[in-house]
Scaffold this motif. Structure first.
Motif: not given
Length: 128
Positions: A45-53
């Motif tokens: 996810e662009r804003a948080s750098l949360a890994i989605l996959d």
């Protein structure tokens, strides 16, 4: 920026949202080392750098000591969210909270669906 920009970034900057299976990480490491290339970006996810996959690829990168990894950046509103598990119903807010707090889902809980990106092959030597 488009909805799916590809960049190289330090794996330590990424924020996991799920735990991983160590056996799967070992298999991913074996594939990367055998091919001497990274062929599938981690999706975040662009804003948080949360890994989605790509949690297993992320863990492999950390274990290999890579300085950077290919990451595809997504605007979360363009990503479909579901679950691999019938007893879980994750939300975008919950995924981002877990990334921020380090409160990881069990492995293979969230299922993010993306627009297909281009095929990549980045030499492992470029990522060290």
């Amino acid at each position: 920026m488009t909805g799916t920009d590809l960049i190289l970034i330090s794996p330590s900057d990424l924020r996991p949202t799920e735990a991983f299976h160590p056996d799967r990480v070992r298999a991913v490491i074996a594939l990367i080392v055998a091919g001497q290339a990274w062929t599938q970006p981690i999706c975040v996810e662009r804003a948080s750098l949360a890994i989605l996959d790509g949690h297993h690829r992320h863990a492999a990168a950390l274990q290999l000591g890579l300085a950077r990894v290919p990451v595809r950046m997504f605007d979360y509103e363009r990503v479909e969210l579901g679950s691999w598990r019938h007893d879980w119903c994750p939300t975008r807010l919950e995924v981002l909270r877990r990334a921020r707090d380090g409160d990881l889902y069990p492995p293979k809980t969230t299922r993010h669906t993306f627009t297909a990106g281009e095929t990549i092959s980045i030499a492992l030597a470029r990522l060290t």
